[in-house]
Design an enzyme around this catalytic site. Structure first.
Site, PDB file in Angstrom:
ATOM      1  N   ASP A 182     -17.449  -7.626  -0.420  1.00  0.00           N
ATOM      2  CA  ASP A 182     -17.403  -7.349   1.015  1.00  0.00           C
ATOM      3  C   ASP A 182     -17.138  -8.640   1.798  1.00  0.00           C
ATOM      4  O   ASP A 182     -17.767  -9.667   1.541  1.00  0.00           O
ATOM      5  CB  ASP A 182     -18.769  -6.762   1.417  1.00  0.00           C
ATOM      6  CG  ASP A 182     -18.777  -6.195   2.817  1.00  0.00           C
ATOM      7  OD1 ASP A 182     -18.036  -5.240   3.073  1.00  0.00           O
ATOM      8  OD2 ASP A 182     -19.551  -6.705   3.668  1.00  0.00           O
ATOM      9  N   GLU A 191     -17.990 -14.165 -18.876  1.00  0.00           N
ATOM     10  CA  GLU A 191     -19.006 -14.175 -19.936  1.00  0.00           C
ATOM     11  C   GLU A 191     -19.096 -12.804 -20.604  1.00  0.00           C
ATOM     12  O   GLU A 191     -19.702 -12.659 -21.660  1.00  0.00           O
ATOM     13  CB  GLU A 191     -20.401 -14.487 -19.344  1.00  0.00           C
ATOM     14  CG  GLU A 191     -20.597 -15.939 -18.949  1.00  0.00           C
ATOM     15  CD  GLU A 191     -21.863 -16.127 -18.117  1.00  0.00           C
ATOM     16  OE1 GLU A 191     -22.683 -15.169 -17.994  1.00  0.00           O
ATOM     17  OE2 GLU A 191     -22.026 -17.230 -17.566  1.00  0.00           O
TER      18      GLU A 191
END
Ligand code: GLC
Ligand code: CA
Length: 560
Positions: free
Chosen positions: A216, A267
């Site tokens: 956002d 990751e």
């Protein structure tokens, strides 16, 4: 020409050409009958989503919130609002979606917390200069007693961007900065603690199996609070945007935040994805979309365009070139929870004076046209043509709940029932965004048209029943059937992210070809046009004597 076989994109690239369906959870489906949509409601509708044929859902915020801004005022980023369910409900929903082959994207709101976040409460309870205040943007006021705001910048939602607090000893005190509603204090992204906390949030949801994030106000996090304090117009100066010199928006420093996030995304296997909500100059979008950054950024260009062949062509060409240059894929969108639904926008009289113009002058944020003046039929016709064109483009396509039903914006919401802060902060100017957030009609009858057993938190108009999903499921000619067909066919289109233009003699017609002999023809004009030879796979409005009528798009597969 032969057909390119449907080759599923390799896992790590699933997002590149995904059709993503935005769910506004409070207004999707209400399982416990309290009038507010919830996570169990979403779970109950997974079969519907599967049948629709989308690849992912993006959930607008479902975190604990007082709903001062529809959930974009977050109390706690690592929990579910008890009104919407629990973390267990989230896991159940996410498992059901994954089971149906649908990925899950959640909304991250890093520019501001809510004023009920524990950090903000701590900041209010702590003295000026404390570490707790340093997580936000607190300043002393001007004037003899600090009774005037630190500067005259205005909030995006209208009114001033500063709010004065009462100090713990009861005296009037410092001011805090809020780009949006006053219940949304801006975080201080110069503070490492803020960085660490958001990394924790990204891991929290990634560990739970979330596939991606919608970020956002991604262009707002870094600010130069010492710049041009005396310039009321600063916040609206578009020219500063294009240069990257605006004190509040799209500052170059913001990208170091996303470089850190990218390390976390990578990751995971497959890497978590992200898409930036960044209302920036087109030339500056690439940085948000870079593979070292968020990876994708919303391109709101079509959303802001008229129904016009020339504008569409220019926008498509520019964005595809840009995506190719950065290695991202483009993102296309016509509707979301912040704008008037495109089936209504395209039915508004051009330049109609009755439309509330956005406070910042961006009149594409058409807010609440008078429903009596909307040409509903024309609007839907053009919206379907636009969507059919979008779904044939390389890149990912974002759909907003209800557009598959051809839903119109709800104009007739009484003032007393409105919820959006943009309505309250701009009396008489803006009606706000509630009109596209009215709970969905699932059934033709009943108190809330099948949304839930306990009514609807925003009033649904009587005409909603006509658009009900159950009605359209039974009708092969419905908008829903059209979306299902387009989305199913789209999966066959996901070969190379290439497009070749065919020049058309008619300026109002766009014609392009995708690999495998797929021709897409869109008629923006007033008269029917000829179609190329081949199998008519999809047409957004009934073809007449082999011709493509006005305001329609067709997909054709050439034989050979
Ligand atoms: C984004 C959201 C919008 C929200 C604002 C503040 O623009 O899409 O709904 O009001 O950010 O968080
Ligand atoms: Ca509920």
């Amino acid at each position: 020409m032969s057909t390119t076989p449907a080759t599923p994109a390799p896992d790590a690239d699933w997002w590149r050409q995904a059709a993503v369906y935005q769910i506004y959870p409070r207004s999707f489906a209400d399982a416990n009958g309290d009038g507010i949509g919830d996570l169990k409601g979403i779970t109950s509708r997974v079969p519907y989503l599967k049948q629709l044929g989308i690849d992912a859902v993006w959930l607008s915020p479902f975190y604990p919130s007082a709903l001062a801004d529809g959930g974009y005022d977050v109390d706690d980023y690592r929990d579910v609002d008890p009104k919407l369910g629990t973390l267990e409900d989230f896991d159940e929903m996410s498992a059901a979606l994954h089971e149906a082959g649908i990925r899950v994207i959640v909304d991250i709101v890093p520019n501001h917390t809510s004023d009920r976040h524990e950090w903000f409460k701590e900041a209010l309870a702590s003295p000026k200069g404390s570490a707790a205040r340093e997580r936000y943007i607190f300043r002393d006021g001007q004037g003899a007693d600090g009774e005037l705001p630190p500067n005259d910048w205005t909030s995006i939602f209208g009114g001033g961007a500063w709010e004065r607090v009462t100090e713990p000893d009861g005296t009037p005190g410092q001011w805090y900065f809020h780009l949006f509603a006053m219940e949304q204090p801006d975080l201080n992204w110069d503070n490492p603690e803020v960085h660490e906390d958001f990394k924790k949030t990204l891991r929290f949801w990634s560990d739970r199996g979330v596939d991606g994030f919608r970020v956002d106000v991604a262009h707002g996090l870094k600010k130069d609070m010492d710049a041009a304090h005396d310039d009321l117009e600063t916040i609206h100066r578009a020219d500063l945007f294009s240069l990257g010199e605006h004190p509040l928006w799209d500052r170059d420093e913001v990208h170091s935040i996303y470089a850190g996030w990218r390390e976390i995304f990578n990751e995971y296997t497959p890497p978590r994805t992200a898409v930036a909500e960044a209302w920036v100059h087109a030339d500056r979008r690439a940085k948000y979309a870079s593979p070292e950054g968020l990876g994708q950024a919303f391109n709101f260009d079509l959303l802001q365009a008229d129904f016009d062949a020339g504008q569409y062509r220019e926008i498509i060409a520019t964005n595809l070139a840009e995506a190719a240059a950065t290695g991202a894929s483009s993102t296309w969108v016509f509707s979301n929870h912040d704008v008037v639904r495109h089936a209504t926008r395209y039915g508004l009289p051009k330049g109609g004076g009755h439309i509330g113009v956005g406070q910042d002058g961006r009149d594409w944020l058409l807010r609440g046209g008078d429903p009596a003046e909307v040409d509903v039929e024309l609007g839907l016709r053009r919206a379907k043509a636009a969507t059919a064109l979008m779904l044939a483009l390389p890149g990912s396509a974002y759909l907003y709940q209800g557009e598959e039903l051809g839903l119109q914006e709800v104009g007739e919401i009484p003032d007393s029932e409105r919820q959006d802060p943009t309505f309250f902060r701009n009396p008489g100017i803006e009606v706000g965004r509630d009109g596209c957030r009215v709970p969905l009609p699932w059934e033709q009858e009943g108190t809330s048209f099948g949304f839930g057993s306990g009514g609807s938190h925003l009033p649904q108009p009587a005409w909603f029943g006509r658009y009900a999903a159950s009605v359209q499921e039974a009708d092969a000619g419905s908008t829903l059937a059209f979306y299902r067909r387009a989305l199913a066919l789209r999966h066959e289109l996901q070969g190379a992210e290439r497009l070749t233009w065919h020049e058309s003699a008619d300026d109002d017609v766009l014609h392009f070809e995708r690999p495998g002999g797929w021709h897409v023809v869109a008629n923006f004009g007033d008269a029917p046009v000829n179609l190329p030879e081949g199998d008519l796979l999809l047409v957004s409005a009934e073809a007449e004597e082999g011709k493509l009528p006005a305001g329609a798009t067709a997909w054709i597969r050439s034989q050979g």
